[in-house]
Design a protein around this motif. Structure first.
Motif, short mmCIF file in Angstrom:
data_model
loop_
_atom_site.label_atom_id
_atom_site.label_comp_id
_atom_site.label_asym_id
_atom_site.label_seq_id
_atom_site.Cartn_x
_atom_site.Cartn_y
_atom_site.Cartn_z
N ASP A 20 3.48 -0.68 -23.20
CA ASP A 20 4.68 0.14 -23.05
C ASP A 20 5.93 -0.69 -22.71
OD1 ASP A 20 5.88 2.86 -22.45
OD2 ASP A 20 6.14 1.84 -20.52
N VAL A 90 -8.62 -12.26 -22.32
CA VAL A 90 -7.98 -13.05 -21.26
C VAL A 90 -8.89 -14.08 -20.60
CG1 VAL A 90 -6.11 -11.55 -20.56
CG2 VAL A 90 -8.35 -11.17 -19.61
N MET A 122 1.37 -7.50 -18.37
CA MET A 122 0.02 -6.90 -18.35
C MET A 122 -0.30 -6.44 -16.94
SD MET A 122 -2.19 -9.38 -20.70
CE MET A 122 -3.64 -8.54 -20.20
N GLU A 151 5.46 -9.98 -14.16
CA GLU A 151 5.93 -8.62 -13.89
C GLU A 151 5.47 -8.16 -12.50
OE1 GLU A 151 7.72 -6.17 -14.67
OE2 GLU A 151 8.61 -6.99 -16.46
N1 NDP Z 1 5.99 0.11 -18.50
C1 NDP Z 1 7.01 -0.05 -17.67
O1 NDP Z 1 8.06 0.59 -17.75
C2 NDP Z 1 6.92 -1.09 -16.60
C3 NDP Z 1 5.84 -1.93 -16.50
N2 NDP Z 1 5.81 -2.90 -15.53
C4 NDP Z 1 4.69 -3.81 -15.42
O2 NDP Z 1 4.46 -4.45 -16.68
C5 NDP Z 1 3.08 -4.69 -16.86
C6 NDP Z 1 2.62 -4.04 -18.16
O3 NDP Z 1 2.83 -2.65 -18.08
P1 NDP Z 1 2.71 -1.70 -19.37
O4 NDP Z 1 3.32 -2.33 -20.56
O5 NDP Z 1 3.22 -0.38 -18.93
O6 NDP Z 1 1.13 -1.62 -19.56
P2 NDP Z 1 0.29 -0.99 -20.78
O7 NDP Z 1 -0.94 -0.43 -20.20
O8 NDP Z 1 1.14 -0.13 -21.63
O9 NDP Z 1 -0.09 -2.26 -21.67
C7 NDP Z 1 -1.09 -3.17 -21.26
C8 NDP Z 1 -1.17 -4.34 -22.23
O10 NDP Z 1 -2.16 -5.23 -21.76
C9 NDP Z 1 -3.09 -5.48 -22.81
N3 NDP Z 1 -4.43 -5.68 -22.25
C10 NDP Z 1 -5.08 -4.85 -21.42
N4 NDP Z 1 -6.29 -5.37 -21.11
C11 NDP Z 1 -6.38 -6.54 -21.77
C12 NDP Z 1 -7.38 -7.55 -21.84
N5 NDP Z 1 -8.53 -7.47 -21.17
N6 NDP Z 1 -7.14 -8.64 -22.59
C13 NDP Z 1 -5.97 -8.75 -23.27
N7 NDP Z 1 -4.99 -7.84 -23.24
C14 NDP Z 1 -5.20 -6.75 -22.50
C15 NDP Z 1 -3.04 -4.27 -23.69
O11 NDP Z 1 -3.53 -4.64 -24.95
P3 NDP Z 1 -4.26 -3.56 -25.90
O12 NDP Z 1 -3.24 -2.51 -26.13
O13 NDP Z 1 -4.57 -4.32 -27.12
O14 NDP Z 1 -5.43 -3.07 -25.13
C16 NDP Z 1 -1.55 -3.96 -23.65
O15 NDP Z 1 -0.85 -4.79 -24.54
C17 NDP Z 1 2.40 -4.15 -15.60
O16 NDP Z 1 2.28 -5.20 -14.68
C18 NDP Z 1 3.39 -3.13 -15.08
O17 NDP Z 1 3.27 -2.95 -13.69
C19 NDP Z 1 6.87 -3.06 -14.67
C20 NDP Z 1 7.96 -2.25 -14.71
C21 NDP Z 1 8.08 -1.19 -15.67
#
Ligand code: NDP
Ligand SMILES: O=C1O[C@H](COP(=O)(O)O)[C@@H](O)[C@H](O)[C@H]1O
Length: 501
Positions: A20, A90, A122, A151
Motif C-alpha cells: 500500500d 526475505v 515492509m 519505515e
Molecule cells: N501504508 C501506509 O500508509 C503506511 C505504511 N507505513 C509502514 O510501511 C510499511 C509497509 O506498509 P504497507 O505498504 O501498508 O504494507 P502492505 O501490507 O500493504 O505491504 C507489505 C509488502 O511486503 C511484502 N511482503 C510481505 N511479506 C513478505 C515476505 N515474507 N517476503 C517478501 N515480501 C513480503 C508484500 O509483498 P506481497 O504483496 O508480494 O506479499 C508487500 O509488498 C510498514 O512498516 C508500515 O508500518 C508507514 C506509514 C504509512
C-alpha cells in the motif's frame, strides 16, 4: 557524506513494492521528482516483494498507481522504463544473489556508479533480516554510497528498538540510516525552525517569560480502517506520540543550533528530548489521558466504535486517543506546559500548533475590567498550511472595545500551489544525502524511553471507562479537565483557520 543540491544517480530498491505504501506514496512521489527533473536519467528502481511478477507486470502496476494519483501524463512510459522487479524471499540467500546480479546489471546499464538506496516498505519484523542479508549477500559492497531507508514503526518499545538498531547497524552506519518520520517531511513542520529562528519578533519571546503554554493537536476523522491488527498492538501512544508528536515538540522546544547542519540540528533536538520530564507511576493520570472511540454519527452516517472494528478485540484496552501534558525541565521552558493531543475519529482532520503568549500585566485600554484575549501564534500544518497571528486591536468606529485581529499567511495563496507531499521531499533528501529530516537513533531511544513508562502502566491497567468518547467528537472530557486544572483550555482547531487569505 555532506549533502549537495545536485541529484546523484541512484539505484533505488524498494522492499515491499507491491504494498500500500509503495502504491499510494512512493511511486507517485518518485514520479513527481522525475517530472521536476530532480531525478537524473541515471536512475533505476527495483521493486522487491514476495509474489512472482514480470518486469512488465510491475511496470504496469507502477503506471496505474501514478495515474491514479495524478490523472494524465505524457511521460509516464519514459518514467516506468526505469522500473524492474525481483521476487524475493526475505530469508533466502539465493534471492539476494539474484538481486545482486540485477543491481550490478542496472548499475552498468544506467551508469549509476554504485549508489544504492534500500527502502524497506515492509512489516517491521523483516527489517533486521533484510539489512543483515544485504550485507552478507554482498549488496552493500558497492563503490558508491549505500543508504537504508526504514519505515515506522522503529520497534515496539525501547528494548525492541535497540535490538532492531543493533541488527541494522551491522550492515549500515548511523549516517547511512534514514529513519522515516513522515511528519518531518511536511512543509509546515519544516517551517517551525524557520519561523522561530529567522524572526526577531519571536525568538526573544520564545521562552517561559512570555509563553504560557503550547498546544499541539493532530486529530483525524478516520478510524483504524483496515489496520486493526497492527493498531491493537500499537495504540495512539506508539503510533503517533512516540514519533510525530514528540518530534514536533522537539522542534518547538530546541535551542537554536549553532549551524544549520544535520548534526547540529539533531543534537539540539536530542537535548530537548533529554529535558522532557519523565512521567511515571501514579503521576501518569495527572499528566496523560487515554481515550477510545465509541460509535457515533459523522455527517449523518452511523459509524462503529473501535471495539466493533475488523481485527479488534471486543474488550480492547487499546487507546485511540491520547492527550498529555509535557514539561521540559530546562532554563527556557521551566513551568511551561506543552499540551499534546491526537486521536482517531475526531471532529476534524487537522494538525495545528498553538503558541499561547502570557497575558499583558494589565489591560490599560478599552474595557479595563475585562481580560484581553491572549496573543496566539497558530502554525497550521494540515490540511491548510500557514501561520496566523492573533493580536488585539481597536474595533473600528467604537472607542471602548478591543477585538482580536488575525494576521494570516497561507502557503497556498503565496506559492499558488499545494506544497509537495512529505514523501517526495524525504525521498529527494535521501537521494541527496541530507538526513536532517530523518530521526537519529538517539531521538528514537529517548522517545521510546519516555513513552514506555506510560504504556507499561496503561497495558497493565484495564481502562474500565472505554469507550469514553463518541466518534466525531474531540475526545474524552478528562482531556479538557486536565487543561482546566491549569487555568487553560484547548483552542478549538476549527476557528483558528487560515481564512480569507
Ligand atoms: N501504508 C501506509 O500508509 C503506511 C505504511 N507505513 C509502514 O510501511 C510499511 C509497509 O506498509 P504497507 O505498504 O501498508 O504494507 P502492505 O501490507 O500493504 O505491504 C507489505 C509488502 O511486503 C511484502 N511482503 C510481505 N511479506 C513478505 C515476505 N515474507 N517476503 C517478501 N515480501 C513480503 C508484500 O509483498 P506481497 O504483496 O508480494 O506479499 C508487500 O509488498 C510498514 O512498516 C508500515 O508500518 C508507514 C506509514 C504509512
Ligand atoms: O504514522 C501515521 O500517521 C497517520 C497520520 O498521518 P497524516 O499525515 O495523515 O496526519 C495515522 O493515520 C497513522 O495511524 C499513523 O501510523
Amino acid at each position: 557524506m555532506e549533502h549537495t543540491n545536485e541529484t546523484p544517480s541512484s539505484l533505488i530498491m524498494i522492499f515491499g513494492a507491491t504494498g500500500d505504501l509503495a502504491k499510494r506514496k512512493l511511486f507517485p512521489s518518485l514520479y513527481h521528482l522525475y517530472r521536476k527533473g530532480k531525478l537524473t536519467d541515471h536512475f533505476a528502481v527495483v521493486g522487491v516483494a514476495r509474489r512472482p511478477l514480470s518486469h512488465e507486470e510491475f511496470k504496469e502496476r507502477v503506471k496505474d498507481s501514478v495515474l491514479t494519483s495524478i490523472g494524465e501524463s505524457t511521460d509516464i512510459d519514459d518514467f516506468i522504463s526505469h522500473f524492474y522487479y525481483q521476487a524475493n524471499d526475505v530469508s533466502d540467500s539465493d534471492s539476494y544473489q539474484e538481486l545482486r546480479k540485477l543491481a550490478a546489471d542496472l548499475d552498468e546499464k544506467y551508469s549509476i556508479g554504485g549508489n544504492r538506496i534500500f527502502y524497506l516498505a515492509m512489516a517491521p519484523e523483516f527489517f533486521g533480516t533484510i539489512a543483515e542479508h544485504l550485507k552478507s549477500d554482498g549488496l552493500t559492497d558497492t563503490e558508491g554510497f549505500k543508504r537504508l531507508v526504514i519505515e515506522k514503526p522503529f520497534g515496539h518499545d525501547l528494548p525492541s528498538a535497540q535490538e532492531l538498531n543493533d541488527r541494522i547497524r551491522t550492515a549500515f552506519s548511523e549516517s547511512e540510516i534514514y529513519r522515516i518520520d513522515h511528519y518531518l517531511g511536511k512543509e509546515m513542520v519544516q517551517n517551525i525552525e524557520v519561523i522561530r529562528f529567522s524572526n526577531a519578533l519571536f525568538e526573544p519571546l520564545w521562552n517561559n517569560r512570555y509563553i504560557s503554554n503550547i498546544q499541539v493537536t493532530s486529530s483525524e476523522t478516520l478510524g483504524v480502517e483496515e489496520r486493526g491488527g497492527y493498531y491493537e498492538k500499537s495504540g495512539a501512544l506508539r503510533d503517533m506520540v512516540q514519533n510525530h508528536m514528540l518530534q514536533m515538540v522537539a522542534l518547538l522546544a530546541m535551542e537554536p543550533p549553532i549551524r544549520l547542519t544535520t548534526e547540529e540540528i539533531r543534537s539540539e533536538k536530542v537535548k530537548a528530548l533529554r529535558a522532557l520530564r519523565p512521567i511515571e507511576g501514579e503521576e501518569i493520570k495527572d499528566y496523560f489521558v487515554r481515550g477510545q472511540y465509541g460509535s457515533g454519527q459523522v455527517d449523518g452516517k452511523e459509524l462503529p466504535g473501535y471495539r466493533e472494528e475488523h481485527n479488534v478485540d471486543e474488550q480492547s484496552n487499546t487507546e485511540t486517543y491520547v492527550a498529555g501534558k509535557l514539561m521540559i525541565d530546562n532554563f527556557r521552558w521551566a513551568g511551561v506546559p506543552f499540551y499534546i493531543r491526537t486521536g482517531k475519529r475526531m471532529t476534524a482532520k487537522s494538525t495545528k500548533i498553538v503558541v499561547q503568549f502570557k497575558d499583558i500585566p494589565m489591560n490599560l485600554y478599552y474595557r479595563k475590567d475585562e481580560p484581553l484575549a491572549p496573543n496566539l501564534l497558530v502554525i497550521h500544518i494540515q490540511p491548510e498550511e500557514g501561520i496566523t497571528l492573533h493580536l488585539n486591536a481597536k474595533k473600528s468606529g467604537q472607542n471602548t472595545e478591543a477585538k482580536t485581529v488575525k494576521l494570516n499567511f497561507s502557503n497556498k495563496s503565496v506559492d499558488g500551489m499545494n506544497t509537495p507531499e512529505a514523501y517526495e521531499k524525504l525521498l529527494f533528501d535521501c537521494i541527496r544525502g541530507d538526513a536532517t529530516n530523518f530521526t537519529h537513533w538517539d531521538e528514537v531511544a529517548l522517545s521510546w524511553s519516555f513513552v514506555d513508562k506510560i504504556s507499561e502502566i496503561w497495558e497493565s491497567t484495564k481502562e474500565t471507562e472505554f469507550p469514553n468518547y463518541e466518534s466525531g467528537t474531540m475526545g474524552p472530557r478528562e482531556a479538557d479537565e486536565m487543561l482546566a486544572k491549569d487555568g487553560f483550555f484547548w483552542w478549538p482547531v476549527a476557528n483558528l483557520e487560515v481564512d480569507n487569505c
